[in-house]
Design an enzyme around this catalytic site. Sequence first.
Site, PDB file in Angstrom:
ATOM      1  N   CYS A  89      39.991   5.539  -3.401  1.00  0.00           N
ATOM      2  CA  CYS A  89      39.353   4.393  -2.737  1.00  0.00           C
ATOM      3  C   CYS A  89      40.404   3.541  -2.012  1.00  0.00           C
ATOM      4  O   CYS A  89      41.299   2.976  -2.646  1.00  0.00           O
ATOM      5  CB  CYS A  89      38.620   3.573  -3.787  1.00  0.00           C
ATOM      6  N   CYS A  92      40.467  -0.175  -3.010  1.00  0.00           N
ATOM      7  CA  CYS A  92      41.026  -0.296  -4.365  1.00  0.00           C
ATOM      8  C   CYS A  92      42.559  -0.289  -4.308  1.00  0.00           C
ATOM      9  O   CYS A  92      43.214  -1.064  -5.007  1.00  0.00           O
ATOM     10  CB  CYS A  92      40.541   0.851  -5.255  1.00  0.00           C
TER      11      CYS A  92
END
Length: 167
Positions: A89, A92
């Site tokens: 991600c 993230c």
Amino acid sequence: MAAFSATAPAAVASLTPCRPASVVSRSLAARWTPLRCSPPAPGLRKGHTTSRRVATLLVQAKKQTFSSFDELLEKSEKPVLVDFYATWCGPCQYMVPILQEVSEKLSDKIQVVKIDTEKYASIASRYRIEALPTFIIFKDGKPCYRFEGALPANQMIEQIEQCLQTC
């Protein structure tokens, strides 16, 4: 054998690749466009001279072992901010240095824990994690506040402090 005229090579060169008429007639606005990605984490930007290994070493995590996630929440003396993330991600990864800054600034008020949703899918499904990154603040072992998405450090600190006052 057939003889080729002098205009044949020019005609062949001007031909377009074989495509269905529906594809050729589409306007530019109707064509596929890639999704926008959030900016990469500092240190991973294009043209940056440091290697990825150096960038990941900047984040120092305190690793602790618990027999269960529930034990971690119950034994914590402070509220716990849990970051549900995945290694693939982009947002993230963008949040890694921001969480480090938040952890340093609010070290007396909150404990920061990261949980990989791919390794601990049962925990992620228990708390219905559908978007990444998702942050949940636990107080006395129970979730009291939840927010999703990448935020700048100052906005994240502001949200956490407001939550700690109301929870």
